[in-house]
Design an enzyme around this catalytic site. Structure first.
Site: not given
Ligand code: NDP
Length: 449
Positions: A94, A115, A118, A130, A169-170, A214, A245, A381
């Site tokens: 997962k 993961q 976690k 992943k 998603g991620d 999250t 997100n 999830s």
């Molecule tokens: P999204 O794609 O919805 O948002 C990502 C955000 O982070 C955007 O604002 C993006 O900016 C910025 N970002 C992404 N990559 C980079 C980078 N290399 N440098 C600078 N800014 C960056 O992703 P999520 O919100 O889902 O995920 C954010 C984090 O949370 C990740 O680390 C993910 O692994 C973690 N996570 C997510 C979960 C989930 O349920 N979605 C669960 C647990 C952890 P821009 O639009 O400019 O790229």
């Protein structure tokens, strides 16, 4: 820890580097866990005899595949797809899918490794995995996204199943992408197998609260850390990196609990709004119109957009990194502490470098590592999978209460584990040790697998 044991763990780590050359993020994630496991091996010597550390560092299966697709002009593009199935001792693999140009095997392996632990912390029956691709969804039309997702799933589907491997998603994979992926899975297999993907839309098998989980969960974790210190989220000034997100729903819950969020960001720059971030506007810009954060300043003249700005220089009491790995380095961590930060809750995965983690631990501020603090997404999830299995759908309040209970339990069990090993208040050690024990105790009875 004895010198012999320390040398043994060091040797395992050297072997991980040799077997996985060039995968820096994976090395970093493994090192951070291994460094805390000495006392666990002293208490449970059978884990060393059974070579549990060596086994968990080697994924059960790694799949790399070609993803060809055509853009709107008819030009052909080739991307690379990945799915790393790390460990299924506790349940089916997962973990989410990430679409971002920086994706390569080392990123997917670090995320899969994190993961696994976690998921064990959640107490739900889910293993760790992943996946993703180096595809960049930014600037693509809906049709291009659909064609890419269909091509990606045309290969991946044969490795998935509600009892086998369940993606979500991620970064770069939200409701739109999951819809196209689920649609193609359904079409190829001729099965309406809701439990094969999570983060689905509410109208087609999704769970309420998954979208928020999250971010909300990370704030619940911070609330619990502050409670131990006889403090609270209410009235605090907060900074949240990212505007995706996790960031959006972190900001929402912080605001609901009476905090003020003064800054957020995307990969181009930061927005600072001393009056407090206008979350409705962020949601519209990011979730509906898919625009850049810089547009925020055109709607609020008293907000400041700083292109390429460093969000950790904005003074705050609570910092919630919610964008990407290694976004807080040692210097940023020192700046945060100097500016009066009392709590850090990681919504993102491994957002703080080892130097930064050391600064937070030495300063003894409340530091919640991603493995524990952002587990609410995957926990919800698993709640989505429960609803799918029983053909049921729960209310928002009921599901949110379950999420809150899970986060509260993750907090108390990681806190108690650290305390039991003489490391009170160290959630890094607590989370690593507790989750490793859970994974190991599931692996041993299953034999040499
Ligand atoms: P999204 O794609 O919805 O948002 C990502 C955000 O982070 C955007 O604002 C993006 O900016 C910025 N970002 C992404 N990559 C980079 C980078 N290399 N440098 C600078 N800014 C960056 O992703 P999520 O919100 O889902 O995920 C954010 C984090 O949370 C990740 O680390 C993910 O692994 C973690 N996570 C997510 C979960 C989930 O349920 N979605 C669960 C647990 C952890 P821009 O639009 O400019 O790229």
């Amino acid at each position: 820890m004895t010198v012999v044991l320390e040398e043994k763990i060091e040797a395992i780590f050297r072997q991980v580097i040799a077997r996985n050359p060039g995968e820096e993020e994976f090395h970093q994630a493994v090192k951070e866990v291994l460094e805390t496991l000495g006392p666990v091996l002293v208490k449970y010597p059978e884990f060393a005899h059974q070579k549990i550390i060596e086994r968990v560092c080697e994924p059960e299966r790694q799949i790399i595949f070609r993803v060809p697709w055509q853009d709107d002009k008819g030009e052909v593009h080739i991307n690379r797809g990945f799915r790393v199935e790390f460990n299924s001792a506790i349940g089916p693999y997962k973990g989410g899918l990430r679409f971002h140009p920086s994706v390569y095997l080392g990123i997917i392996k670090f995320l899969g490794f994190e993961q696994l632990f976690k998921n064990a912390l959640t107490g739900m029956p889910i293993g760790g995995g992943k996946g993703g691709s180096d595809f960049d969804p930014k600037g693509k039309s809906d049709n291009e996204i659909m064609r890419f997702c269909q091509s990606f799933m045309t290969e991946l589907y044969r490795h998935l199943g509600e009892h086998t491997d369940v993606p979500a998603g991620d970064v770069g994979v939200g409701g739109r992408e999951l819809g196209f992926l689920f649609g193609q899975y359904k079409r190829i297999t001729n099965r309406y197998e809701s439990g094969v993907l999570t983060g689905k839309g509410i109208g087609w098998g999704g769970s309420l609260v998954r979208k928020e989980a999250t971010g909300y969960g990370a704030v619940y974790f911070v609330r619990e850390m502050l409670k131990v210190r006889k403090n609270s989220v209410e009235g605090k000034t907060c900074v949240v990196s990212g505007s995706g997100n996790v960031a959006i729903y972190t900001m929402e819950k912080l605001q609901q609990l009476g905090a003020k969020v003064v800054a957020c960001s995307d990969s181009n720059g930061i927005i600072v709004h001393e009056k407090g971030i206008d979350l409705d506007l962020i949601k519209r810009l990011k979730e509906v119109e898919r625009r850049r954060i810089s547009d925020y300043a055109t709607h609020h003249k008293d907000a400041k957009y700083i292109a390429g700005g460093n969000i950790w220089e904005v003074p705050c009491q609570i910092a919630m990194p919610s964008a990407t790995q290694n976004e807080i380095n040692g210097k940023d961590a020192m700046t945060l502490v100097k500016n009066g930060c009392i709590a850090v809750g990681e919504g993102a995965n491994m957002p703080t470098t080892p130097e930064g983690v050391k600064v937070f631990l030495d300063a003894k501020i409340a530091y919640g590592p991603g493995k524990a603090a952002n587990a609410g997404g995957v926990a919800t999830s698993a709640l989505e999978m429960q609803q799918n299995a029983s053909r049921d759908s729960w209310t928002f309040e009921y599901t949110d209460k379950k999420l809150d209970d899970i986060m509260t339990r993750i907090h108390s069990t990681t806190y108690e584990t650290a305390e039991a090993f003489g490391l009170e208040g160290n959630y890094v050690a607590g989370a690593n040790m507790l989750s490793f024990i859970k994974v190991a105790q599931a692996m041993v009875p299953l034999g040499l697998i």
